[in-house]
Design a protein around this motif. Structure first.
Motif, PDB file in Angstrom:
ATOM      1  N   HIS A 199     164.794  22.764 -43.506  1.00  0.00           N
ATOM      2  CA  HIS A 199     164.463  24.181 -43.448  1.00  0.00           C
ATOM      3  C   HIS A 199     165.677  25.005 -43.000  1.00  0.00           C
ATOM      4  CE1 HIS A 199     162.433  27.930 -42.623  1.00  0.00           C
ATOM      5  NE2 HIS A 199     161.388  27.440 -43.273  1.00  0.00           N
ATOM      6  N   PRO A 200     165.978  26.105 -43.716  1.00  0.00           N
ATOM      7  CA  PRO A 200     167.142  26.929 -43.355  1.00  0.00           C
ATOM      8  C   PRO A 200     167.121  27.436 -41.906  1.00  0.00           C
ATOM      9  CG  PRO A 200     166.392  27.522 -45.536  1.00  0.00           C
ATOM     10  CD  PRO A 200     165.372  26.559 -44.980  1.00  0.00           C
ATOM     11  N   CYS A 257     157.490  34.119 -47.354  1.00  0.00           N
ATOM     12  CA  CYS A 257     158.062  33.293 -46.285  1.00  0.00           C
ATOM     13  C   CYS A 257     158.552  34.258 -45.217  1.00  0.00           C
ATOM     14  CB  CYS A 257     159.223  32.467 -46.820  1.00  0.00           C
ATOM     15  SG  CYS A 257     160.115  31.624 -45.490  1.00  0.00           S
ATOM     16  N   PHE A 289     160.482  34.018 -42.928  1.00  0.00           N
ATOM     17  CA  PHE A 289     161.900  33.894 -42.570  1.00  0.00           C
ATOM     18  C   PHE A 289     162.795  34.608 -43.607  1.00  0.00           C
ATOM     19  CE2 PHE A 289     165.808  31.061 -42.212  1.00  0.00           C
ATOM     20  CZ  PHE A 289     166.228  31.590 -41.001  1.00  0.00           C
ATOM     21  N   HIS A 290     162.197  35.099 -44.717  1.00  0.00           N
ATOM     22  CA  HIS A 290     163.042  35.568 -45.822  1.00  0.00           C
ATOM     23  C   HIS A 290     164.024  36.700 -45.458  1.00  0.00           C
ATOM     24  CE1 HIS A 290     160.061  38.810 -47.012  1.00  0.00           C
ATOM     25  NE2 HIS A 290     161.195  39.417 -47.244  1.00  0.00           N
ATOM     26  N   CYS A 338     167.032  34.856 -44.176  1.00  0.00           N
ATOM     27  CA  CYS A 338     167.428  33.581 -44.790  1.00  0.00           C
ATOM     28  C   CYS A 338     168.533  33.776 -45.819  1.00  0.00           C
ATOM     29  CB  CYS A 338     166.216  32.930 -45.453  1.00  0.00           C
ATOM     30  SG  CYS A 338     166.605  31.336 -46.188  1.00  0.00           S
ATOM     31  N   TYR A 379     169.302  31.779 -48.146  1.00  0.00           N
ATOM     32  CA  TYR A 379     168.968  31.145 -49.426  1.00  0.00           C
ATOM     33  C   TYR A 379     167.794  31.841 -50.118  1.00  0.00           C
ATOM     34  CZ  TYR A 379     171.548  27.507 -46.947  1.00  0.00           C
ATOM     35  OH  TYR A 379     172.489  26.820 -46.229  1.00  0.00           O
ATOM     36  N   CYS A 391     160.373  33.877 -52.501  1.00  0.00           N
ATOM     37  CA  CYS A 391     160.244  33.822 -51.032  1.00  0.00           C
ATOM     38  C   CYS A 391     159.595  35.094 -50.492  1.00  0.00           C
ATOM     39  CB  CYS A 391     161.598  33.625 -50.382  1.00  0.00           C
ATOM     40  SG  CYS A 391     162.494  32.219 -51.034  1.00  0.00           S
ATOM     41  N   PRO A 408     155.457  29.711 -48.389  1.00  0.00           N
ATOM     42  CA  PRO A 408     155.571  28.270 -48.672  1.00  0.00           C
ATOM     43  C   PRO A 408     154.623  27.467 -47.793  1.00  0.00           C
ATOM     44  CG  PRO A 408     157.459  29.028 -47.378  1.00  0.00           C
ATOM     45  CD  PRO A 408     156.606  30.233 -47.623  1.00  0.00           C
ATOM     46  N   CYS A 424     159.360  25.304 -46.984  1.00  0.00           N
ATOM     47  CA  CYS A 424     160.391  26.073 -47.684  1.00  0.00           C
ATOM     48  C   CYS A 424     160.253  25.778 -49.169  1.00  0.00           C
ATOM     49  CB  CYS A 424     161.779  25.666 -47.190  1.00  0.00           C
ATOM     50  SG  CYS A 424     163.104  26.369 -48.184  1.00  0.00           S
ATOM     51  N   HIS A 425     160.279  26.832 -50.007  1.00  0.00           N
ATOM     52  CA  HIS A 425     160.155  26.630 -51.452  1.00  0.00           C
ATOM     53  C   HIS A 425     161.278  25.754 -52.005  1.00  0.00           C
ATOM     54  CE1 HIS A 425     156.842  29.334 -51.823  1.00  0.00           C
ATOM     55  NE2 HIS A 425     157.515  30.363 -51.332  1.00  0.00           N
ATOM     56  N   PHE A 426     162.419  25.768 -51.312  1.00  0.00           N
ATOM     57  CA  PHE A 426     163.584  25.066 -51.867  1.00  0.00           C
ATOM     58  C   PHE A 426     164.012  23.867 -51.026  1.00  0.00           C
ATOM     59  CE2 PHE A 426     163.707  29.527 -53.198  1.00  0.00           C
ATOM     60  CZ  PHE A 426     163.580  29.325 -54.578  1.00  0.00           C
TER      61      PHE A 426
HETATM   62  S1  SF4 Z   1     161.159  29.723 -48.546  1.00  0.00           S
HETATM   63 FE1  SF4 Z   1     162.894  30.982 -49.155  1.00  0.00          FE
HETATM   64  S2  SF4 Z   1     163.205  32.446 -47.482  1.00  0.00           S
HETATM   65 FE2  SF4 Z   1     161.862  30.810 -46.735  1.00  0.00          FE
HETATM   66  S3  SF4 Z   1     163.247  29.393 -45.768  1.00  0.00           S
HETATM   67 FE3  SF4 Z   1     162.991  28.663 -47.861  1.00  0.00          FE
HETATM   68  S4  SF4 Z   1     164.674  29.626 -49.013  1.00  0.00           S
HETATM   69 FE4  SF4 Z   1     164.501  30.702 -47.052  1.00  0.00          FE
END
Ligand code: SF4
Ligand SMILES: Nc1ncnc2c1ncn2[C@@H]1O[C@H](COP(=O)(O)OP(=O)(O)OP(=O)(O)O)[C@@H](O)[C@H]1O
Ligand SMILES: [Mg+2]
Length: 342
Positions: A255-256, A293, A295-296, A299, A301, A306, A311, A328-330
């Motif tokens: 997670h970022p 998300c 955190f967007h 974030c 990324y 997001c 997520p 996290c989507h990614f």
């Molecule tokens: S879902 Fe998107 S905004 Fe949230 S932590 Fe992952 S990359 Fe960052």
């Protein structure tokens, strides 16, 4: 630690605080301090709970202790094969639970009553919850003080005559008085000098070994929980964003937000200031959580999805025995830096 022997399980726990405003003090919103979190802590294990200020760590600890009543969700305590539904406990049954689950606090100054002697502070839970004679209490308190590395002859002194580190030891002795199985440690070393932090953490580790204690160890900083934790849960605005064993979290974060926390772990040998990922802005107000998300906005990324879609916390672990949850989507696409990369 992969042994599945839980002492505590929480499922979909929520704690919302109503917010009132205006001259009529009408309810105008809800602070979602803890919003649908689940985890378990195995017997004798330490789960680190980490996140920035205001993300809901203390509220989680206080709700587990039933110092606060949950808005929703389940809390189960496993006591010698019996499963106790903590949310339903009342009266004597709740007091029984408070023998097995204790909490220690961040501030060793305000958490000890200045007008009570150490004997009375440490002996208080024994008086309230067990029928012991004065003499038995005195002996037990003396033993407890020695167990936490204090001089038993100082039992008649008042808190002001002890240093911060010694006061935290008094708080630990008080928590141990009733032979608990679980201690919620709410930032127990954050108010101490760095040199004292290691001593108190070592003491907690020794006590864990000796008394087979399980800890929920709350901290702001991943550096503090690194050595003491078997597993770590990272919390952001009332939600868990990553949960796995400590080694995996430090070496293979998904997670970022965890990556940013890892980048600011103090390392005396490195100029970490140069490498730290700076998180723009403050932690969002849980009353007004960003969509998608949450955190967007901070974030590096972040993508379109997001902003629109929250997520899920999913297990990306290689096998069932070693789960690695991240929201996290990614999580599987981005290659995050680990503790050695900063
Ligand atoms: S879902 Fe998107 S905004 Fe949230 S932590 Fe992952 S990359 Fe960052
Ligand atoms: N009794 C309360 N009434 C209303 N809101 C509260 C109450 N206690 C906590 N909050 C709010 O709930 C959120 C989470 O607070 P909490 O103290 O659990 O965070 P924390 O992670 O422990 O922070 P810190 O690291 O600063 O100790 C915050 O927005 C806080 O303002
Ligand atoms: Mg707190």
């Amino acid at each position: 630690m992969n042994v599945d022997n839980p002492v505590l399980e929480i499922r979909n726990l929520k704690k919302y605080f109503p917010r009132y405003s205006g001259i009529f003090r009408r309810k105008t919103g809800e602070v979602k301090a803890v919003d649908d979190i689940s985890f378990k802590i195995n017997s004798g294990e330490t789960l680190g709970l980490v996140g920035e200020s205001g993300c809901g760590k203390t509220t989680t600890g206080r709700t587990i202790m039933r110092d606060l009543d949950p808005t929703a969700g389940e809390i189960y305590f496993h006591d010698n094969g019996k499963v106790i539904d903590v949310v339903k406990l009342e009266g004597e049954k709740l007091r029984e639970y408070w023998k097995k689950a204790r909490m220690i606090f961040q501030d060793p100054y305000s958490s000890l009553n200045p007008r009570m002697t150490v004997l009375n502070i440490v002996g208080e839970p024994l008086k309230c919850l067990k029928s012991m004679s004065e003499k038995e209490i005195k002996n037990k308190v003396r033993n407890l003080l020695e167990t936490v590395g204090l001089d038993a002859r100082h039992a008649e002194r008042y808190p002001f005559s002890f240093s911060g580190g010694q006061r935290q030891r008094i708080g630990i002795a008080r928590a141990l008085a009733l032979d608990p199985e679980l201690i919620v440690c709410d930032e127990p070393v954050s108010a101490l000098d760095v040199s004292l932090q290691a001593q108190v953490i070592n003491l907690l580790e020794e006590l864990q070994e000796e008394f087979k204690l399980a800890y929920l160890f709350i901290a702001h900083d991943l550096g503090i929980v690194k050595h003491i934790s078997d597993r770590i849960a990272v919390m952001y605005v009332g939600k868990l964003v990553e949960v796995t064993d400590a080694e995996t979290l430090f070496n293979f974060p998904l997670h970022p937000y965890t990556e940013a926390l890892l980048s600011s772990v103090p390392r005396p040998e490195a100029d970490y200031e140069l490498n730290a990922i700076s998180l723009e802005g403050e932690v969002p107000d849980p009353l007004d959580r960003p969509p998608g998300c949450c955190f967007h906005p901070r974030c590096r990324y972040s993508q379109e999805i997001c902003i629109n879609q929250e997520p899920e916390l999913k297990n990306y672990g290689q096998n069932e025995k070693n789960p690695h949850f991240a929201a996290c989507h990614f999580a599987q696409e981005i290659n995050l830096r680990n503790i050695d990369d900063f």
